[in-house]
Design a protein around this motif. Sequence first.
Motif, PDB file in Angstrom:
ATOM      1  N   ARG A   7      91.462  66.449  17.107  1.00 16.77           N
ATOM      2  CA  ARG A   7      91.839  66.128  15.927  1.00 16.77           C
ATOM      3  C   ARG A   7      91.919  67.340  15.234  1.00 16.77           C
ATOM      4  NH1 ARG A   7      88.091  60.477  16.566  1.00 16.77           N
ATOM      5  NH2 ARG A   7      88.893  60.059  18.598  1.00 16.77           N
ATOM      6  N   ALA A   8      91.084  68.088  15.229  1.00 18.55           N
ATOM      7  CA  ALA A   8      91.257  69.284  14.427  1.00 18.55           C
ATOM      8  C   ALA A   8      92.285  70.259  14.440  1.00 18.55           C
ATOM      9  CB  ALA A   8      89.860  70.114  14.317  1.00 18.55           C
ATOM     10  N   ARG A   9      92.672  70.231  15.794  1.00 20.04           N
ATOM     11  CA  ARG A   9      93.958  70.874  16.218  1.00 20.04           C
ATOM     12  C   ARG A   9      95.302  70.206  15.516  1.00 20.04           C
ATOM     13  NH1 ARG A   9      96.763  73.330  20.024  1.00 20.04           N
ATOM     14  NH2 ARG A   9      97.277  71.303  21.160  1.00 20.04           N
ATOM     15  N   SER A  18      89.990  55.087  15.777  1.00 18.04           N
ATOM     16  CA  SER A  18      91.417  55.472  15.958  1.00 18.04           C
ATOM     17  C   SER A  18      91.603  57.226  15.433  1.00 18.04           C
ATOM     18  CB  SER A  18      92.118  54.822  14.922  1.00 18.04           C
ATOM     19  OG  SER A  18      93.638  55.381  14.777  1.00 18.04           O
ATOM     20  N   PRO A  19      91.923  57.693  16.373  1.00 22.21           N
ATOM     21  CA  PRO A  19      92.190  59.350  16.194  1.00 22.21           C
ATOM     22  C   PRO A  19      93.147  59.401  14.881  1.00 22.21           C
ATOM     23  CG  PRO A  19      93.310  58.717  18.109  1.00 22.21           C
ATOM     24  CD  PRO A  19      92.570  57.376  18.167  1.00 22.21           C
ATOM     25  N   ALA A  20      94.186  58.617  14.873  1.00 25.30           N
ATOM     26  CA  ALA A  20      95.135  58.670  13.865  1.00 25.30           C
ATOM     27  C   ALA A  20      94.294  58.732  12.402  1.00 25.30           C
ATOM     28  CB  ALA A  20      95.885  57.512  13.695  1.00 25.30           C
ATOM     29  N   LEU A  21      93.275  57.730  12.271  1.00 25.73           N
ATOM     30  CA  LEU A  21      92.381  57.535  11.158  1.00 25.73           C
ATOM     31  C   LEU A  21      91.716  58.571  10.786  1.00 25.73           C
ATOM     32  CD1 LEU A  21      91.114  53.740  10.883  1.00 25.73           C
ATOM     33  CD2 LEU A  21      93.154  55.116   9.762  1.00 25.73           C
ATOM     34  N   ALA A  22      91.152  59.494  12.065  1.00 25.16           N
ATOM     35  CA  ALA A  22      90.167  60.493  11.940  1.00 25.16           C
ATOM     36  C   ALA A  22      90.983  61.642  11.316  1.00 25.16           C
ATOM     37  CB  ALA A  22      89.687  60.930  13.298  1.00 25.16           C
ATOM     38  N   VAL A  23      92.311  61.991  11.909  1.00 20.75           N
ATOM     39  CA  VAL A  23      93.369  62.899  11.245  1.00 20.75           C
ATOM     40  C   VAL A  23      93.493  62.554  10.008  1.00 20.75           C
ATOM     41  CG1 VAL A  23      95.582  63.769  11.472  1.00 20.75           C
ATOM     42  CG2 VAL A  23      94.236  63.456  13.647  1.00 20.75           C
ATOM     43  N   ALA A  53      91.804  61.082   7.480  1.00 21.95           N
ATOM     44  CA  ALA A  53      90.414  61.479   6.840  1.00 21.95           C
ATOM     45  C   ALA A  53      90.338  62.889   6.589  1.00 21.95           C
ATOM     46  CB  ALA A  53      89.298  60.907   7.622  1.00 21.95           C
ATOM     47  N   ASP A  54      90.629  63.627   7.683  1.00 16.33           N
ATOM     48  CA  ASP A  54      90.719  65.265   7.347  1.00 16.33           C
ATOM     49  C   ASP A  54      91.600  65.806   6.580  1.00 16.33           C
ATOM     50  OD1 ASP A  54      88.308  65.447   8.995  1.00 16.33           O
ATOM     51  OD2 ASP A  54      89.402  66.163  10.741  1.00 16.33           O
ATOM     52  N   LEU A  55      92.543  65.016   6.530  1.00 20.36           N
ATOM     53  CA  LEU A  55      93.964  65.401   5.860  1.00 20.36           C
ATOM     54  C   LEU A  55      93.593  65.155   4.405  1.00 20.36           C
ATOM     55  CD1 LEU A  55      97.053  64.275   7.792  1.00 20.36           C
ATOM     56  CD2 LEU A  55      96.243  66.849   7.347  1.00 20.36           C
ATOM     57  N   ALA A  56      92.953  63.955   4.274  1.00 20.92           N
ATOM     58  CA  ALA A  56      92.629  63.449   2.751  1.00 20.92           C
ATOM     59  C   ALA A  56      91.462  64.311   2.078  1.00 20.92           C
ATOM     60  CB  ALA A  56      91.942  62.066   2.828  1.00 20.92           C
ATOM     61  N   ARG A  57      90.532  64.747   3.168  1.00 18.11           N
ATOM     62  CA  ARG A  57      89.435  65.717   2.631  1.00 18.11           C
ATOM     63  C   ARG A  57      90.002  67.225   2.402  1.00 18.11           C
ATOM     64  NH1 ARG A  57      85.945  62.915   6.303  1.00 18.11           N
ATOM     65  NH2 ARG A  57      86.841  64.049   8.157  1.00 18.11           N
ATOM     66  N   ALA A  58      91.114  67.401   2.965  1.00 11.96           N
ATOM     67  CA  ALA A  58      91.954  68.709   2.616  1.00 11.96           C
ATOM     68  C   ALA A  58      92.710  68.588   1.253  1.00 11.96           C
ATOM     69  CB  ALA A  58      92.765  69.096   3.890  1.00 11.96           C
ATOM     70  N   ALA A  98      92.008  56.615   0.295  1.00 12.31           N
ATOM     71  CA  ALA A  98      92.994  57.759   0.322  1.00 12.31           C
ATOM     72  C   ALA A  98      94.427  57.544   0.788  1.00 12.31           C
ATOM     73  CB  ALA A  98      92.620  59.141   0.774  1.00 12.31           C
ATOM     74  N   VAL A  99      94.549  56.769   1.841  1.00 13.46           N
ATOM     75  CA  VAL A  99      95.723  56.457   2.321  1.00 13.46           C
ATOM     76  C   VAL A  99      96.429  55.106   1.725  1.00 13.46           C
ATOM     77  CG1 VAL A  99      96.706  55.703   4.752  1.00 13.46           C
ATOM     78  CG2 VAL A  99      94.593  57.280   4.603  1.00 13.46           C
ATOM     79  N   GLN A 100      97.571  55.561   1.437  1.00 13.77           N
ATOM     80  CA  GLN A 100      98.296  54.225   0.551  1.00 13.77           C
ATOM     81  C   GLN A 100      99.239  53.725   1.841  1.00 13.77           C
ATOM     82  OE1 GLN A 100     101.547  55.634  -2.105  1.00 13.77           O
ATOM     83  NE2 GLN A 100     102.104  53.541  -2.395  1.00 13.77           N
ATOM     84  N   VAL A 101      98.988  52.504   2.306  1.00 13.22           N
ATOM     85  CA  VAL A 101      99.699  51.840   3.290  1.00 13.22           C
ATOM     86  C   VAL A 101     100.940  51.208   2.740  1.00 13.22           C
ATOM     87  CG1 VAL A 101      99.631  50.263   5.442  1.00 13.22           C
ATOM     88  CG2 VAL A 101      97.574  51.734   4.541  1.00 13.22           C
ATOM     89  N   VAL A 102     102.035  51.288   3.198  1.00 14.31           N
ATOM     90  CA  VAL A 102     103.190  50.937   2.667  1.00 14.31           C
ATOM     91  C   VAL A 102     103.916  50.003   3.913  1.00 14.31           C
ATOM     92  CG1 VAL A 102     103.631  52.825   1.353  1.00 14.31           C
ATOM     93  CG2 VAL A 102     104.540  52.857   3.319  1.00 14.31           C
ATOM     94  N   ASP A 103     104.688  49.202   3.618  1.00 16.78           N
ATOM     95  CA  ASP A 103     105.335  48.186   4.730  1.00 16.78           C
ATOM     96  C   ASP A 103     106.881  48.587   5.180  1.00 16.78           C
ATOM     97  OD1 ASP A 103     106.834  47.669   2.412  1.00 16.78           O
ATOM     98  OD2 ASP A 103     106.136  45.495   2.230  1.00 16.78           O
ATOM     99  N   ASP A 104     107.227  49.751   4.299  1.00 16.92           N
ATOM    100  CA  ASP A 104     108.373  50.271   4.821  1.00 16.92           C
ATOM    101  C   ASP A 104     108.435  51.600   5.133  1.00 16.92           C
ATOM    102  OD1 ASP A 104     111.002  51.255   4.732  1.00 16.92           O
ATOM    103  OD2 ASP A 104     111.792  50.615   2.865  1.00 16.92           O
TER     104      ASP A 104
END
Length: 434
Positions: free
Chosen positions: A291-293, A332-337, A339-344, A363-369
Amino acid sequence: MAEHIGIVGAGYVGLTSAACFARLGHRVTCVDADESKVDALGRGEVAIAEPRLAELVAQGLGDGTLTFTDAQAELYGADLVFLCLPTPPAEDGRPDLGVLEHVLPQLGRLLRPGCVVVTKSTVPVGTAARIPGLLGRDDLPVVANPEFLREGHAVDDFLHPDRVVVGTDPPGSPAGHRVARLYEPTGAPVVATDSASAELAKYASNAFLAVKLSYVNVLAELCERFGADVREVARTMGLDARIGPEFLAPGPGWGGSCLPKDTSALLHAAESAGVEFGILRDAVRVNARQRARVVRAVRQAVTGSPAGSLAGTRIGLLGLAFKAGTGDLRDSPALAVAADLARAGAELAAHDPAVSAVPGLDAVQVVDDPYLVAKDAAALVVLTEWPEFRDLDWARLAASAARAVVVDTRNLLDPGAVAGFTHVGVGTQPRRQS
């Protein structure tokens, strides 16, 4: 012969088991303590995104072979009762059997003599041997019958399993035969074994898959260093019948409701037994590193440096669920990534066909499009292997993005089909498509 089957727990495993046993011609009573869930299921409303599951629930309700209730007393006449209860990891990694230990004494006061008690929940080795004591009864035969259901394929896996594992002490007891008969219409081979082997087989299977996934993720890193293509390497490996092609696709790491907790549980069991399980411990370590990679790959794609700053950078995420075919966000590894991007310091917009919100990650804005995630984005990141992402209009996405680069952590996309984008895969070399 049709049986009256009781199912305790209307979660993922319990609901699938209830609907499928009804489909196989049995009368099923599914009990859950959540009254609102029971009411919804009684109306045929299925909250779990699983192909064919809602259809089978509706069919069972219509035929009168499937009922939902919050009253355990309705299990009194059952011939077999399946325990489909949560066993989440405790802080130290061992499975928390609190719900199971709470329910069993209640069942012991309720079930009629001879009713077969079946553990379908994933439980530690030795649980079946403990159950008579927890029931307070020795006239209720116990069978270990672990589930091997994949999210997104659960109904098919139940009705067409690779194998059915039935564990009893001693192996091949009459109670085990009764459980095995339930699955006869599936035509699956039955592994009749002792209860400890049946319980361990579930953990061993999931842990092996985790090791295989971590192996290919390290292999992908090696391919990047040597200029090789992990897709070609994995394809070559998969043609060997001893290895097989399954679980040889690199990604952002493995997750979901099973692999993380089952590897943790098996490591705890090995430690308590004085067995060093280094290969599995390393697989878990590799998974965290993967995930860090991915985050470093995004930094490299956006800034030109694996340590570059993402502060204030807008990044679009395609996929949030731990895998395609489900809306499950657990581990979910997607959420882990994300979260790390948000912390960055990155600003994140995300789209997932099965996810409308991410609780606890504002920090994640979920959009339907899906096209909105590209607006002014410095990079797009594919985190879940939804096939529909291949069919997006990539030229349109490129026109909307601030910088046309896609980090494809699943190697989902054809680099030649993402018009206008630089494609950065896992275990491959970056490729610019004009």
